[in-house]
Design a protein around this motif. Structure first.
Motif, short mmCIF file in Angstrom:
data_model
loop_
_atom_site.label_atom_id
_atom_site.label_comp_id
_atom_site.label_asym_id
_atom_site.label_seq_id
_atom_site.Cartn_x
_atom_site.Cartn_y
_atom_site.Cartn_z
N SER A 10 0.98 -1.25 0.00
CA SER A 10 0.24 -0.01 -0.11
C SER A 10 0.84 1.37 -0.04
N PRO A 11 0.27 2.33 -0.19
CA PRO A 11 1.29 3.68 -0.27
C PRO A 11 1.61 4.03 1.08
N PHE A 12 2.60 4.86 0.93
CA PHE A 12 3.23 5.20 2.06
C PHE A 12 3.93 6.50 1.89
N MET A 13 4.08 7.02 3.16
CA MET A 13 5.04 8.60 2.92
C MET A 13 6.26 8.23 4.05
N ALA A 14 7.48 8.75 3.46
CA ALA A 14 8.57 8.48 4.48
C ALA A 14 8.77 9.42 5.43
N LEU A 15 8.98 9.21 6.81
CA LEU A 15 8.94 10.10 7.82
C LEU A 15 10.10 10.37 8.32
N SER A 16 10.86 11.42 8.38
CA SER A 16 12.23 11.73 8.85
C SER A 16 12.37 11.43 10.23
N PRO A 17 13.68 11.46 10.78
CA PRO A 17 13.93 11.52 12.18
C PRO A 17 13.42 12.92 12.75
N GLU A 18 13.04 12.71 14.17
CA GLU A 18 12.54 14.16 14.87
C GLU A 18 13.88 15.26 14.53
N SER A 19 13.29 16.31 14.18
CA SER A 19 14.03 17.69 13.90
C SER A 19 15.22 17.36 13.04
N ALA A 20 14.99 16.35 12.00
CA ALA A 20 16.06 16.30 10.93
C ALA A 20 16.35 17.37 10.04
N GLY A 21 15.24 18.21 9.82
CA GLY A 21 15.39 19.32 9.12
C GLY A 21 16.32 20.31 9.80
N ASN A 22 16.27 20.43 10.98
CA ASN A 22 17.20 21.09 11.75
C ASN A 22 18.81 20.77 11.79
N SER A 23 18.72 19.81 11.93
CA SER A 23 20.32 18.80 12.39
C SER A 23 20.86 18.42 10.85
N LEU A 24 20.13 17.99 10.14
CA LEU A 24 20.66 17.35 8.94
C LEU A 24 20.38 18.22 7.45
N GLY A 25 19.37 19.02 7.52
CA GLY A 25 18.93 19.97 6.51
C GLY A 25 18.14 19.25 5.45
N CYS A 44 11.04 19.40 11.12
CA CYS A 44 11.77 20.83 11.05
C CYS A 44 11.72 21.35 12.31
N GLY A 45 11.44 20.63 13.42
CA GLY A 45 11.53 20.88 14.95
C GLY A 45 10.85 22.12 14.97
N ASP A 46 11.20 23.33 15.49
CA ASP A 46 10.39 24.41 15.78
C ASP A 46 10.86 25.71 14.84
N VAL A 63 6.67 18.75 9.54
CA VAL A 63 6.09 18.53 10.88
C VAL A 63 6.74 20.09 11.34
N CYS A 64 6.16 20.86 12.04
CA CYS A 64 7.07 22.22 12.68
C CYS A 64 6.13 22.41 13.62
N ARG A 65 6.58 22.71 15.01
CA ARG A 65 6.12 23.12 16.20
C ARG A 65 6.06 24.74 16.07
N LEU A 66 4.81 25.03 15.61
CA LEU A 66 4.66 26.58 15.36
C LEU A 66 4.05 27.21 16.32
N SER A 67 3.86 28.52 16.63
CA SER A 67 3.02 29.22 17.36
C SER A 67 1.88 29.70 16.66
N PRO A 68 0.68 29.96 17.35
CA PRO A 68 -0.52 30.10 16.46
C PRO A 68 -0.24 31.43 15.41
N ALA A 69 0.45 32.40 15.91
CA ALA A 69 0.80 33.54 14.96
C ALA A 69 1.66 32.75 13.73
N GLN A 70 2.73 32.09 14.04
CA GLN A 70 3.41 31.63 12.95
C GLN A 70 2.65 30.84 11.95
N ARG A 71 1.50 29.91 12.49
CA ARG A 71 0.74 29.26 11.57
C ARG A 71 -0.08 29.93 10.71
N ARG A 72 -0.67 30.86 11.60
CA ARG A 72 -1.70 31.75 10.42
C ARG A 72 -0.89 32.61 9.51
#
Length: 105
Positions: A10-25, A44-46, A63-72
């Motif tokens: 079945s189809p799937f999506m690859a999920l990076s390790p936690e905060s990989a966007g910050n640490s690995l790019g 992408c962490g925060d 995945v990004c832990r955004l504040s409500p203002a950043q999300r808006r």
């Protein structure tokens, strides 16, 4: 990744390790996912800047832990709507995990 996508039942999506966007790019994740970047999720962490860069580069979801203002602010751009997750999705069915479900990185 392409082999896994084609051979899976079945189809799937690859999920990076936690905060990989910050640490690995973003470029590292693009190299890993290759042409299947649209079928992937980069944690992408925060950092909304890294999240935005990842989406601009063609990564499907972030995945990004955004504040409500950043999300808006990011949701004002059509190309980012519904592509930013505030929490990591489950990475696999519990019966499919090799580790205990409560293990974290």
């Amino acid at each position: 990744m392409q082999r896994a996508q084609l051979s899976g039942p079945s189809p799937f999506m690859a999920l990076s390790p936690e905060s990989a966007g910050n640490s690995l790019g973003v470029s590292w994740w693009l190299e890993i996912t290759d042409r299947l970047a649209p079928l992937s999720i980069l944690d992408c962490g925060d950092s909304p800047a890294i999240a935005r860069h990842a989406l601009d580069c063609g990564i499907g979801l972030v995945v990004c832990r955004l504040s409500p203002a950043q999300r808006r602010a990011l949701n004002t751009y059509e190309q980012y709507r519904n592509r930013i997750l505030l929490f990591r999705p489950p990475s696999s069915r519990p019966s499919n995990l090799r580790e205990r479900p409560d293990d974290r990185m």
